[in-house]
Design an enzyme around this catalytic site. Structure first.
Site, PDB file in Angstrom:
ATOM      1  N   THR A   1      46.861  31.887  26.866  1.00  0.00           N
ATOM      2  CA  THR A   1      46.722  32.165  27.965  1.00  0.00           C
ATOM      3  C   THR A   1      45.912  30.948  28.659  1.00  0.00           C
ATOM      4  OG1 THR A   1      46.718  34.561  27.971  1.00  0.00           O
ATOM      5  CG2 THR A   1      45.488  33.744  29.610  1.00  0.00           C
TER       6      THR A   1
ATOM      7  N   ARG B   1      54.961  46.068  29.184  1.00  0.00           N
ATOM      8  CA  ARG B   1      53.435  45.883  28.709  1.00  0.00           C
ATOM      9  C   ARG B   1      52.604  45.095  29.679  1.00  0.00           C
ATOM     10  NH1 ARG B   1      49.671  41.614  27.317  1.00  0.00           N
ATOM     11  NH2 ARG B   1      47.983  42.539  25.913  1.00  0.00           N
ATOM     12  N   ILE B   2      51.535  45.484  30.241  1.00  0.00           N
ATOM     13  CA  ILE B   2      50.678  44.767  31.190  1.00  0.00           C
ATOM     14  C   ILE B   2      49.191  44.470  30.620  1.00  0.00           C
ATOM     15  CG2 ILE B   2      49.594  44.767  33.601  1.00  0.00           C
ATOM     16  CD1 ILE B   2      52.052  46.467  34.459  1.00  0.00           C
TER      17      ILE B   2
ATOM     18  N   ASP C   1      45.691  42.386  30.326  1.00  0.00           N
ATOM     19  CA  ASP C   1      44.233  42.167  31.081  1.00  0.00           C
ATOM     20  C   ASP C   1      44.221  40.868  31.951  1.00  0.00           C
ATOM     21  OD1 ASP C   1      44.722  40.292  28.852  1.00  0.00           O
ATOM     22  OD2 ASP C   1      42.684  39.612  29.274  1.00  0.00           O
TER      23      ASP C   1
ATOM     24  N   GLY D   1      42.308  36.269  25.261  1.00  0.00           N
ATOM     25  CA  GLY D   1      42.070  37.020  23.880  1.00  0.00           C
ATOM     26  C   GLY D   1      42.920  38.382  23.708  1.00  0.00           C
ATOM     27  N   HIS D   2      42.353  39.345  23.326  1.00  0.00           N
ATOM     28  CA  HIS D   2      43.050  40.462  23.050  1.00  0.00           C
ATOM     29  C   HIS D   2      43.233  41.441  24.242  1.00  0.00           C
ATOM     30  CE1 HIS D   2      43.845  44.589  21.275  1.00  0.00           C
ATOM     31  NE2 HIS D   2      44.652  43.783  20.651  1.00  0.00           N
ATOM     32  N   GLY D   3      44.277  41.237  25.123  1.00  0.00           N
ATOM     33  CA  GLY D   3      44.422  41.984  26.284  1.00  0.00           C
ATOM     34  C   GLY D   3      43.858  43.517  26.281  1.00  0.00           C
TER      35      GLY D   3
END
Ligand code: ASP
Length: 332
Positions: A190, A218-219, A221, A242-244
């Protein structure tokens, strides 16, 4: 009348004297980035940070600067945004972006964008030209077309690396348990930018293709204000990566802003919030932060995160923990 005029002239001169030094800080994603990707990341963040800084040097706004930096990385397949975005389970690109202006807390965000090259520019238009803040899918497309953006064939946004990454994911992957690019060459990320212009206005932009092998629809962060992006002239600005699913549960960007609001400096706030999220939710992330006075915070719990900023005629950049490289920056 003359007194009045003199007063305003003086105020103008004093304001000019105390004009902020413009700063732009960007990231190119956090994750388990392979060694073979490091050079591409460094080259890409350096080009993007210069693109954003040029706008600030010419007296442009923080909002235009963060957009320009992100557009540069959306064009670069070394990053998981625009061209080169990771793919969902159906093999499609579905991009997301958000942008925020700290002066008036105005925002623009888009999600599930499939056939435009620059989701961040559509998000910027949502901020400036829409009564709404967040548009998704078909509605985001209709809005973009209405505002003069042109579509590109969705396949033209798919890179060979993204295809390979999905293939590997389908063979071995487990969504959310791995960082993007793990065990393969698709270590992309990102992208985000935070800037302060010479008027002291702050803006933040973040753009992504999401997570490799994500479900259709899927949505994450990135388009969510308070999770992926936050800007407030009274405090500072933050962009995350990072991990959304963890970042959005923790409202990571706003958690950092909250700490700063209560007096914590940018570097400490960034470290504490990212570490707090990782301790609590057992997944990794990274964030970049500028305080309203131009202090920098960069921290990641992931293996690597590429970042760069320009301040006082130097480009600073890095990708490893505790690594700060620097080069002279001579504006042309
Ligand atoms: N946060 C992004 C997402 O989960 C991924 C990333 O930062 O690389 O959609």
């Amino acid at each position: 009348m003359t007194y009045f005029k003199t007063f305003w002239t003086l105020l103008f001169i004093v304001k000019g004297y105390f004009a902020m030094e413009p700063i732009i800080l960007i990231h190119g994603g956090a994750g388990d980035i392979s060694d073979s990707r490091v050079k591409g990341k460094f080259d890409g963040v350096k080009i993007a940070v210069v693109a954003g800084h040029k706008i600030l040097e010419q007296g442009g706004s923080a909002l235009d600067a963060v957009e320009a930096a992100v557009v540069s990385m959306e064009n670069d397949e070394n990053f998981n945004a625009g061209y080169g975005s990771v793919l969902n389970l159906r093999g499609e690109v579905a991009m997301e972006a958000s942008i925020m202006r700290g002066e008036d807390l105005n925002v623009g965000a888009v999600t599930l964008v499939k056939d435009f090259s620059h989701p961040i520019s559509i998000a910027h238009k949502v901020l400036t030209d829409s009564p709404h803040s967040f548009l998704g899918g078909e509605g985001a497309k209709l809005f973009a077309l209405e505002k003069g953006f042109t579509t590109v064939p969705p396949e033209s946004l798919i890179s060979e690396n993204a295809k390979k990454a999905l293939e590997e994911f389908l063979q071995h992957g487990e969504f959310g348990r791995t960082e993007i690019g793990m065990k393969n060459e698709a270590g992309v990320g990102t992208v985000g930018a935070v800037a302060i212009d010479k008027h002291g206005h702050i803006a933040v932009a973040t753009s992504t293709g999401g997570m490799n092998g994500k479900a259709v629809g899927r949505i994450g962060d990135t388009p969510l204000i308070g999770s992926g992006t936050y800007a407030d002239d009274n405090v500072g600005g933050v962009s995350t990566t990072g991990h959304g699913e963890s970042i959005l549960k923790y409202c990571l960007a706003h958690s950092i802003i909250k700490l700063m609001e209560n007096g914590t400096d940018a570097a400490t706030a960034t470290r504490e919030a990212v570490t707090g999220m990782t301790d609590r939710l057992k997944n990794t992330a990274g964030a970049i932060t500028l305080s309203k006075s131009g202090d920098v915070g960069i921290f990641f719990s992931s293996k690597r995160m590429s970042w760069a900023y320009i301040k006082s005629n130097k480009i600073y950049y890095g990708i490893e923990h505790n690594q700060i490289l620097e080069e002279d920056y001579i504006s042309k």
